[in-house]
Enzyme design. Structure first.
Site, short mmCIF file in Angstrom:
data_model
loop_
_atom_site.label_atom_id
_atom_site.label_comp_id
_atom_site.label_asym_id
_atom_site.label_seq_id
_atom_site.Cartn_x
_atom_site.Cartn_y
_atom_site.Cartn_z
N ARG A 1 0.83 -1.20 0.00
CA ARG A 1 0.00 0.00 0.00
C ARG A 1 0.87 1.26 0.00
NH1 ARG A 1 -4.54 0.19 4.54
NH2 ARG A 1 -2.79 0.83 5.83
N GLU B 1 -16.50 6.44 3.90
CA GLU B 1 -15.88 5.95 5.12
C GLU B 1 -15.82 7.09 6.13
OE1 GLU B 1 -11.68 5.02 5.08
OE2 GLU B 1 -11.39 5.99 3.16
N LYS C 1 -2.73 6.59 1.35
CA LYS C 1 -2.58 7.06 2.73
C LYS C 1 -1.68 8.29 2.74
CE LYS C 1 -2.87 4.61 7.09
NZ LYS C 1 -4.32 4.68 7.30
C1 LIG Z 1 -5.42 3.83 7.60
C2 LIG Z 1 -6.82 4.08 7.21
C3 LIG Z 1 -7.83 3.12 7.39
C4 LIG Z 1 -7.60 1.81 8.06
O1 LIG Z 1 -6.70 0.97 7.39
P1 LIG Z 1 -6.03 -0.27 8.14
O2 LIG Z 1 -5.09 -0.80 7.13
O3 LIG Z 1 -7.10 -1.22 8.48
O4 LIG Z 1 -5.36 0.29 9.35
C5 LIG Z 1 -9.11 3.42 6.93
N1 LIG Z 1 -9.39 4.61 6.36
C6 LIG Z 1 -8.45 5.58 6.21
C7 LIG Z 1 -8.84 6.87 5.58
C8 LIG Z 1 -7.14 5.34 6.62
O5 LIG Z 1 -6.23 6.29 6.45
#
Ligand SMILES: *Cc1c(COP(=O)(O)O)cnc(C)c1O
Length: 341
Positions: A82, A220, A184
């Site tokens: 990722r 989300e 991210k």
């Molecule tokens: C990091 C993140 C998540 C959760 O991801 P995980 O890999 O399960 O920790 C969900 N939404 C956003 C916007 C994120 O930045």
């Protein structure tokens, strides 16, 4: 190895400096050999790309002690993949995923004294990140980058049990279609701060963001993906190209299907159908699943049957199974647990 003397159950969620961190520099078109350092500070140009144009991305994962006393992390290879994706989209050189996993292992091993004991509920949070460090004034990618990993022990997410959250449907947008929602990037968080402070001031725990194009579909929250459970126990998660692909959510869907024998579906979820679901949870590394009891849409309460007192039954099963796999009480699928020592 001697553990640090910390009150593990009460260390909370702040940053706490640990002994060692990992640093690697990208210069002259290649990643140099990285390594561990005790220096927790960074010196950079006042004109560094990260400071001027926010060229930075990050990851988040945890190390913890299993029932039989090993120190492990959960699927760090997926964080590595990722982060490569995030880097490419931000025009940063990808730090190779194999080196990423190796660097995570080295950093955790060097801070093993800070990995909380089994049963404390606390974990060692691991934060890999990368940023443009060379000067940039005309808008373009930096030429030099730094990749780092630090760790910090964090307390149990749910002290005294998981209380269901109350969310509000936000009037702000998190990520545009064809934008940066699926990576991210720090910038996704910078722009969410105003919205989350406003939500907290209005008495809500989190924001539910809708798709900006039509404002009819659920995306989300600021930092966690949604899972819904229908009245006939189907597990549903929203599908959208602007949602961050949560590793916890992907793992929970596998658990639902292969361990609990539930039907799972990734599809568009309309705001209008939330009232028909029996349970709702937020998934991410920090809490695994946080139950949601109520979502408020401009004065209209959408209440889930599971209520405001406890996790819904399917959410709880998902939570117990995944945390059981992580803590070594339940056999993990091949490749999910990376043993550090
Ligand atoms: C990091 C993140 C998540 C959760 O991801 P995980 O890999 O399960 O920790 C969900 N939404 C956003 C916007 C994120 O930045």
């Amino acid at each position: 190895m001697e553990k640090k003397e910390l009150d593990w159950e009460n260390i909370g969620f702040g940053y706490r400096k640990t002994d060692m961190r990992y640093v690697a520099n990208y210069r002259g078109g290649a990643w140099e050999e990285g390594g561990l350092t005790a220096d927790d500070t960074i010196t950079m140009s006042e004109c560094a790309g990260v400071l001027q144009y926010a060229q930075t991305c990050f990851e988040g994962l945890k190390a913890y002690t299993t029932e039989d006393g090993r120190i492990v992390t959960f699927r760090p290879d997926l964080n590595g993949v990722r982060m490569e994706d995030s880097c490419r989209y931000l025009q940063m050189p990808a730090f190779p995923k194999e080196r990423f996993v190796e660097a995570v292992i080295q950093t955790v091993r060097a801070n093993a004294a800070y990995v909380p004991p089994y049963g404390s509920g606390a974990t060692l949070y691991i934060r890999p990140y990368m940023f443009g460090i060379s000067p940039v004034i005309g808008v373009k990618p930096a030429e030099e980058y730094q990749f780092r990993i630090f760790t910090t022990p964090v307390g149990p997410y749910f002290k005294g049990g998981a209380k269901p959250l109350t969310l509000c449907v936000s009037d702000f947008d998190r990520a545009a279609p064809h934008g940066t929602g699926h990576i991210k990037a720090g910038l996704n968080y910078a722009m969410s701060l105003h919205a989350i402070v406003a939500a907290h001031e209005a008495g809500y725990d989190e924001n539910l963001y809708l798709d900006p194009a039509t404002r009819t579909k659920v995306e989300e929250t600021g930092g966690a993906n949604f899972l819904f459970v229908t009245k006939d126990k189907k597990v549903i998660t929203p599908k959208s190209s602007s949602i961050l692909p949560s590793i916890t959510r992907r793992s929970l869907l596998t658990v639902a299907k292969d361990y609990l024998g539930l039907e799972v579906e990734e599809r568009e979820v309309l705001l209008e159908e939330l009232k028909d679901f029996a349970e709702c949870g937020l998934c991410g590394t920090a809490a695994v699943i946080s139950p949601v009891g109520k979502i408020v849409d401009h004065g209209r309460d959408i209440c889930f049957a599971s209520g405001m007192q406890e996790m819904g039954p399917v959410t709880k099963q998902l939570y117990e199974t995944l945390t059981g796999i992580q803590m070594g009480r339940i056999e993990a699928p091949e490749g999910w647990i990376q043993v550090i020592e």
